[in-house]
Design a protein around this motif. Structure first.
Motif, PDB file in Angstrom:
ATOM      1  N   PRO A 129     -48.193 -80.959  89.704  1.00  0.00           N
ATOM      2  CA  PRO A 129     -48.188 -81.538  88.348  1.00  0.00           C
ATOM      3  C   PRO A 129     -47.007 -81.013  87.555  1.00  0.00           C
ATOM      4  CG  PRO A 129     -49.828 -79.809  88.506  1.00  0.00           C
ATOM      5  CD  PRO A 129     -49.290 -79.992  89.891  1.00  0.00           C
ATOM      6  N   ILE A 130     -46.822 -81.572  86.376  1.00  0.00           N
ATOM      7  CA  ILE A 130     -45.640 -81.268  85.582  1.00  0.00           C
ATOM      8  C   ILE A 130     -45.618 -79.810  85.116  1.00  0.00           C
ATOM      9  CG2 ILE A 130     -46.737 -82.018  83.436  1.00  0.00           C
ATOM     10  CD1 ILE A 130     -43.068 -82.544  84.417  1.00  0.00           C
ATOM     11  N   THR A 131     -46.785 -79.219  84.863  1.00  0.00           N
ATOM     12  CA  THR A 131     -46.814 -77.840  84.364  1.00  0.00           C
ATOM     13  C   THR A 131     -46.279 -76.855  85.392  1.00  0.00           C
ATOM     14  OG1 THR A 131     -49.134 -77.791  85.056  1.00  0.00           O
ATOM     15  CG2 THR A 131     -48.682 -78.177  82.721  1.00  0.00           C
ATOM     16  N   ALA A 132     -46.621 -77.063  86.656  1.00  0.00           N
ATOM     17  CA  ALA A 132     -46.123 -76.182  87.704  1.00  0.00           C
ATOM     18  C   ALA A 132     -44.611 -76.293  87.837  1.00  0.00           C
ATOM     19  CB  ALA A 132     -46.796 -76.509  89.033  1.00  0.00           C
ATOM     20  N   VAL A 133     -44.071 -77.478  87.670  1.00  0.00           N
ATOM     21  CA  VAL A 133     -42.625 -77.680  87.763  1.00  0.00           C
ATOM     22  C   VAL A 133     -41.909 -76.992  86.612  1.00  0.00           C
ATOM     23  CG1 VAL A 133     -40.800 -79.423  87.676  1.00  0.00           C
ATOM     24  CG2 VAL A 133     -42.821 -79.812  89.064  1.00  0.00           C
ATOM     25  N   LEU A 134     -42.484 -77.057  85.419  1.00  0.00           N
ATOM     26  CA  LEU A 134     -41.850 -76.410  84.274  1.00  0.00           C
ATOM     27  C   LEU A 134     -41.799 -74.897  84.444  1.00  0.00           C
ATOM     28  CD1 LEU A 134     -43.331 -78.425  81.280  1.00  0.00           C
ATOM     29  CD2 LEU A 134     -41.082 -78.637  82.322  1.00  0.00           C
ATOM     30  N   VAL A 135     -42.848 -74.321  84.995  1.00  0.00           N
ATOM     31  CA  VAL A 135     -42.837 -72.876  85.245  1.00  0.00           C
ATOM     32  C   VAL A 135     -41.805 -72.540  86.317  1.00  0.00           C
ATOM     33  CG1 VAL A 135     -44.193 -70.942  86.074  1.00  0.00           C
ATOM     34  CG2 VAL A 135     -45.209 -72.571  84.504  1.00  0.00           C
ATOM     35  N   ALA A 136     -41.725 -73.366  87.366  1.00  0.00           N
ATOM     36  CA  ALA A 136     -40.713 -73.148  88.395  1.00  0.00           C
ATOM     37  C   ALA A 136     -39.307 -73.259  87.816  1.00  0.00           C
ATOM     38  CB  ALA A 136     -40.901 -74.150  89.537  1.00  0.00           C
ATOM     39  N   LEU A 137     -39.127 -74.182  86.880  1.00  0.00           N
ATOM     40  CA  LEU A 137     -37.834 -74.328  86.228  1.00  0.00           C
ATOM     41  C   LEU A 137     -37.485 -73.103  85.395  1.00  0.00           C
ATOM     42  CD1 LEU A 137     -35.418 -76.166  85.405  1.00  0.00           C
ATOM     43  CD2 LEU A 137     -36.846 -76.987  83.521  1.00  0.00           C
ATOM     44  N   ALA A 138     -38.475 -72.559  84.702  1.00  0.00           N
ATOM     45  CA  ALA A 138     -38.229 -71.396  83.858  1.00  0.00           C
ATOM     46  C   ALA A 138     -37.920 -70.145  84.667  1.00  0.00           C
ATOM     47  CB  ALA A 138     -39.440 -71.139  82.959  1.00  0.00           C
ATOM     48  N   THR A 139     -38.435 -70.065  85.889  1.00  0.00           N
ATOM     49  CA  THR A 139     -38.231 -68.875  86.715  1.00  0.00           C
ATOM     50  C   THR A 139     -37.084 -69.024  87.692  1.00  0.00           C
ATOM     51  OG1 THR A 139     -39.889 -69.705  88.297  1.00  0.00           O
ATOM     52  CG2 THR A 139     -40.640 -68.200  86.567  1.00  0.00           C
ATOM     53  N   ALA A 140     -36.406 -70.197  87.704  1.00  0.00           N
ATOM     54  CA  ALA A 140     -35.281 -70.402  88.610  1.00  0.00           C
ATOM     55  C   ALA A 140     -34.016 -69.865  87.954  1.00  0.00           C
ATOM     56  CB  ALA A 140     -35.130 -71.885  88.938  1.00  0.00           C
ATOM     57  N   GLY A 141     -33.467 -68.800  88.522  1.00  0.00           N
ATOM     58  CA  GLY A 141     -32.318 -68.145  87.916  1.00  0.00           C
ATOM     59  C   GLY A 141     -31.111 -69.039  87.802  1.00  0.00           C
ATOM     60  N   GLN A 142     -30.837 -69.854  88.843  1.00  0.00           N
ATOM     61  CA  GLN A 142     -29.654 -70.680  88.813  1.00  0.00           C
ATOM     62  C   GLN A 142     -29.752 -71.824  87.824  1.00  0.00           C
ATOM     63  OE1 GLN A 142     -31.808 -70.426  91.201  1.00  0.00           O
ATOM     64  NE2 GLN A 142     -32.349 -72.397  92.111  1.00  0.00           N
ATOM     65  N   GLN A 143     -30.956 -72.158  87.366  1.00  0.00           N
ATOM     66  CA  GLN A 143     -31.133 -73.251  86.431  1.00  0.00           C
ATOM     67  C   GLN A 143     -31.416 -72.764  85.014  1.00  0.00           C
ATOM     68  OE1 GLN A 143     -30.643 -76.356  87.185  1.00  0.00           O
ATOM     69  NE2 GLN A 143     -30.340 -76.038  89.364  1.00  0.00           N
ATOM     70  N   ALA A 144     -31.499 -71.473  84.821  1.00  0.00           N
ATOM     71  CA  ALA A 144     -31.913 -70.946  83.528  1.00  0.00           C
ATOM     72  C   ALA A 144     -30.923 -71.264  82.423  1.00  0.00           C
ATOM     73  CB  ALA A 144     -32.120 -69.436  83.631  1.00  0.00           C
ATOM     74  N   ALA A 145     -29.621 -71.526  82.783  1.00  0.00           N
ATOM     75  CA  ALA A 145     -28.616 -71.784  81.762  1.00  0.00           C
ATOM     76  C   ALA A 145     -28.651 -73.213  81.252  1.00  0.00           C
ATOM     77  CB  ALA A 145     -27.223 -71.465  82.306  1.00  0.00           C
ATOM     78  N   GLN A 146     -29.377 -74.114  81.905  1.00  0.00           N
ATOM     79  CA  GLN A 146     -29.432 -75.507  81.472  1.00  0.00           C
ATOM     80  C   GLN A 146     -30.497 -75.673  80.390  1.00  0.00           C
ATOM     81  OE1 GLN A 146     -29.917 -78.009  84.874  1.00  0.00           O
ATOM     82  NE2 GLN A 146     -27.858 -77.604  85.650  1.00  0.00           N
ATOM     83  N   PHE A 147     -30.243 -75.066  79.248  1.00  0.00           N
ATOM     84  CA  PHE A 147     -31.240 -75.069  78.192  1.00  0.00           C
ATOM     85  C   PHE A 147     -31.468 -76.465  77.635  1.00  0.00           C
ATOM     86  CE2 PHE A 147     -29.456 -70.693  77.891  1.00  0.00           C
ATOM     87  CZ  PHE A 147     -30.599 -70.018  78.281  1.00  0.00           C
ATOM     88  N   ASP A 148     -30.438 -77.297  77.605  1.00  0.00           N
ATOM     89  CA  ASP A 148     -30.605 -78.640  77.060  1.00  0.00           C
ATOM     90  C   ASP A 148     -31.527 -79.490  77.930  1.00  0.00           C
ATOM     91  OD1 ASP A 148     -28.759 -78.539  79.101  1.00  0.00           O
ATOM     92  OD2 ASP A 148     -27.471 -80.114  78.273  1.00  0.00           O
ATOM     93  N   VAL A 149     -31.310 -79.454  79.237  1.00  0.00           N
ATOM     94  CA  VAL A 149     -32.136 -80.225  80.162  1.00  0.00           C
ATOM     95  C   VAL A 149     -33.553 -79.656  80.215  1.00  0.00           C
ATOM     96  CG1 VAL A 149     -32.364 -81.051  82.528  1.00  0.00           C
ATOM     97  CG2 VAL A 149     -30.099 -80.844  81.496  1.00  0.00           C
ATOM     98  N   ALA A 150     -33.663 -78.329  80.242  1.00  0.00           N
ATOM     99  CA  ALA A 150     -34.988 -77.709  80.290  1.00  0.00           C
ATOM    100  C   ALA A 150     -35.791 -78.018  79.025  1.00  0.00           C
ATOM    101  CB  ALA A 150     -34.844 -76.199  80.468  1.00  0.00           C
ATOM    102  N   SER A 151     -35.146 -78.008  77.875  1.00  0.00           N
ATOM    103  CA  SER A 151     -35.848 -78.335  76.632  1.00  0.00           C
ATOM    104  C   SER A 151     -36.320 -79.780  76.634  1.00  0.00           C
ATOM    105  CB  SER A 151     -34.930 -78.085  75.434  1.00  0.00           C
ATOM    106  OG  SER A 151     -34.551 -76.721  75.357  1.00  0.00           O
ATOM    107  N   SER A 152     -35.493 -80.678  77.143  1.00  0.00           N
ATOM    108  CA  SER A 152     -35.900 -82.081  77.235  1.00  0.00           C
ATOM    109  C   SER A 152     -37.092 -82.240  78.170  1.00  0.00           C
ATOM    110  CB  SER A 152     -34.727 -82.931  77.720  1.00  0.00           C
ATOM    111  OG  SER A 152     -33.623 -82.820  76.845  1.00  0.00           O
ATOM    112  N   ALA A 153     -37.087 -81.517  79.285  1.00  0.00           N
ATOM    113  CA  ALA A 153     -38.210 -81.590  80.224  1.00  0.00           C
ATOM    114  C   ALA A 153     -39.499 -81.097  79.579  1.00  0.00           C
ATOM    115  CB  ALA A 153     -37.895 -80.774  81.477  1.00  0.00           C
ATOM    116  N   VAL A 154     -39.408 -80.033  78.800  1.00  0.00           N
ATOM    117  CA  VAL A 154     -40.590 -79.502  78.122  1.00  0.00           C
ATOM    118  C   VAL A 154     -41.147 -80.525  77.137  1.00  0.00           C
ATOM    119  CG1 VAL A 154     -41.369 -77.766  76.472  1.00  0.00           C
ATOM    120  CG2 VAL A 154     -39.944 -77.091  78.410  1.00  0.00           C
ATOM    121  N   LEU A 155     -40.286 -81.186  76.397  1.00  0.00           N
ATOM    122  CA  LEU A 155     -40.753 -82.177  75.418  1.00  0.00           C
ATOM    123  C   LEU A 155     -41.348 -83.400  76.108  1.00  0.00           C
ATOM    124  CD1 LEU A 155     -37.921 -82.036  72.737  1.00  0.00           C
ATOM    125  CD2 LEU A 155     -40.240 -81.145  72.569  1.00  0.00           C
ATOM    126  N   ILE A 156     -40.766 -83.830  77.218  1.00  0.00           N
ATOM    127  CA  ILE A 156     -41.336 -84.961  77.961  1.00  0.00           C
ATOM    128  C   ILE A 156     -42.742 -84.612  78.437  1.00  0.00           C
ATOM    129  CG2 ILE A 156     -41.119 -86.350  80.056  1.00  0.00           C
ATOM    130  CD1 ILE A 156     -38.079 -86.185  79.702  1.00  0.00           C
TER     131      ILE A 156
END
Length: 300
Positions: free
Chosen positions: A247-274
């Motif tokens: 589900p989407i919640t598990a993906v968001l947590v995986a996104l938050a804990t992925a070091g190589q993706q942590a700098a994409q704050f704009d994309v991550a914020s959009s994913a959280v709002l979606i």
């Protein structure tokens, strides 16, 4: 020559009381406003960063007013964002949450209404003890059920599937749904049920023709409660699914804990709002009915 005007004691006391009232009200509103701003600050940060270009976020920091707007991060979050080695966005996981939440909410609400009807209007020997056992699920942490559910899903060949999550949430949600509906149905006069039985109405006919038409307030409360809880659940989705079935919640947590993706704050914020849009939509559409239903149940 100076003239001194004497203020009656009653007026002075009234003025002092007015100033004390004004001061206390001002302090209360200031206190509440401060906490409201602190509570809304994370939401502002997420919304603002979803529209800010990444170089601007990197240069000015996360907490800053947007100087320019960019909508591309929303499309990237939906279709091209990389999570755990897969660059397909969050759309599949969003659909997984939707497919999981809607049927689980409907089924658990209907079963809870049926349980509440039985436990309130068709009492039998041991029904109170059964109700007490069912409400224990309200206070049991979900971690206790992880091993039993792993065994059950394995036996039913539902491991790593959305269908398995639907089964889990239907069963886990029965405690709350039964508690809400049973406490609401207790206030329905027993004479109404007895009169229907005298007229020849049976179990199902009474449920369809009498109980359900009187149930919209508590059913709305249960639907909102179940939908929000199931959609926001993380532990079952993380433990029992992986990859494209999560589900989407598990993906968001995986996104938050992925070091190589942590700098994409704009994309991550959009994913959280979606991911937050469905619960917010449910809240805005049914929030007043939720409060009204809870109030009616409390008064009854």
């Amino acid at each position: 020559m100076t003239l001194a005007v004497a203020i009656p004691a009653g007026q002075a006391e009234a003025r002092n009381a007015w100033w004390r009232h004004l001061s206390s009200r001002t302090a209360i509103y200031a206190f509440l406003t401060l906490f409201a701003l602190l509570y809304l600050l994370p939401l502002f940060v997420v919304i603002a960063n979803s529209f800010r270009p990444l170089p601007e976020i990197t240069q000015n920091g996360l907490i800053w007013w947007p100087r320019s707007l960019r909508l591309g991060a929303w499309g990237e979050a939906w279709s091209t964002m990389c999570v755990a080695g897969t660059c397909a966005g969050i759309q599949r996981n969003f659909y997984n949450s939707l497919v999981m939440t809607v049927p689980a909410t409907i089924i658990s609400t209907l079963l809870g209404a049926l349980n509440g009807y039985i436990l309130s209007k068709w009492r039998f020997r041991g029904s109170e003890a059964l109700f007490a056992c069912m409400t224990l699920g309200v206070f049991m942490p979900p971690q206790i059920a992880l091993l039993p559910w792993a065994y059950i899903l394995g036996k039913l060949s539902l491991s790593n599937s959305v269908a398995g999550l639907i089964l889990i949430h239907v069963v886990q949600g029965l405690s709350f749904a039964t508690l809400f509906c049973r406490n609401y149905y207790v206030a329905i006069p027993d004479d109404l049920i007895k009169a229907a039985r005298i007229d020849g109405a049976g179990f199902w006919r009474i449920f369809r023709r009498i109980i359900l038409p009187l149930s919209p307030p508590i059913l709305i409360v249960t639907v909102i409660w179940q939908f929000t809880g199931i959609w926001n659940d993380y532990i079952f989705g993380m433990v029992f699914t992986s990859g494209r079935e999560q589900p989407i919640t598990a993906v968001l947590v995986a996104l938050a804990t992925a070091g190589q993706q942590a700098a994409q704050f704009d994309v991550a914020s959009s994913a959280v709002l979606i991911a937050a849009l469905p619960p917010l939509l449910i809240y805005f559409l049914g929030g007043k009915y939720f409060v009204r239903g809870l109030t009616q149940g409390a008064i009854k």
